[in-house]
Design a protein around this motif. Sequence first.
Motif, PDB file in Angstrom:
ATOM      1  N   LYS A   1     -19.643  18.483  21.295  1.00  0.00           N
ATOM      2  CA  LYS A   1     -21.076  18.380  21.532  1.00  0.00           C
ATOM      3  C   LYS A   1     -21.654  19.737  21.936  1.00  0.00           C
ATOM      4  CE  LYS A   1     -21.092  13.876  20.989  1.00  0.00           C
ATOM      5  NZ  LYS A   1     -21.728  13.242  19.799  1.00  0.00           N
TER       6      LYS A   1
ATOM      7  N   ALA B   1     -18.353  20.170  26.339  1.00  0.00           N
ATOM      8  CA  ALA B   1     -19.501  20.618  25.554  1.00  0.00           C
ATOM      9  C   ALA B   1     -19.586  22.141  25.504  1.00  0.00           C
ATOM     10  CB  ALA B   1     -20.792  20.057  26.148  1.00  0.00           C
TER      11      ALA B   1
ATOM     12  N   ASP C   1     -26.913  18.504  20.443  1.00  0.00           N
ATOM     13  CA  ASP C   1     -26.664  17.089  20.692  1.00  0.00           C
ATOM     14  C   ASP C   1     -27.279  16.595  21.995  1.00  0.00           C
ATOM     15  OD1 ASP C   1     -24.596  16.571  18.464  1.00  0.00           O
ATOM     16  OD2 ASP C   1     -23.750  18.306  19.518  1.00  0.00           O
TER      17      ASP C   1
END
Length: 246
Positions: free
Chosen positions: A7, A31, A86
Amino acid sequence: MNELTGKIALVTGGSRGIGAAIAKRLARAGAVVALTYVEAADQAYAVAKEIEADGGRALVIQADLTRPDAATHAVAQTVRELGGLDILVNNAGFLTYGPLAEVSAEELDSVLAVDIRSVFLAAQAAAPHLGEGGRIISIGSCFNGRVPGENFVLQAMAKSALVGFTKALARELGPRGITATIVDPGPIDTDMNPGDGETADAQRSLTALGRYGQAEDIAAAVAFLAGPGGRYVTGTSLAVDGGYTA
């Protein structure tokens, strides 16, 4: 704890305090994180360096969100340099106190520009890039649910606007599998609102737990909403306030 591997997240105001804690927490969850700052470049790069030292990847973006184009450019730079987006975390904001009679037009404009306009424009720019499972998370305030005294007119107005906006976002983006939520902090020990400040005892007395929270408490809530556990949570606010609004 790699629920966000793959992400890409953008955290506005990520150079210090709550924003820095959020950026680091999302990175620990896997992430790739972009974070914005206004003037404190050294603090922003220190956050990025810490993320990278832990094996993550970070992008630092200078963005003065009082400017109308800054939020849009931050989203565009994130997508261009990191390859997508995202998770958008609208964290940047002003902590303001003062009576109605003393709020200047300039102060009003600055707060509305950062706390409301930049949130709208960042979400508007991010939405086309978000896919199924995308997240828009805004940092609100315990004043969304309770205003215990005077001198909070500007703060309460600005943060309360996020509620209606987030509910509308949830309805508009829900069919695409994108959620929109708010995290409402109570008294949090940061340089903007230190636990040993002039009003700290009064703020502690308004909570059910009788103490300040930590920036990591807000970061944990954001990570939950950004991850699989938050997939069915949208159009609502999560109070992380030690019982301030109880």
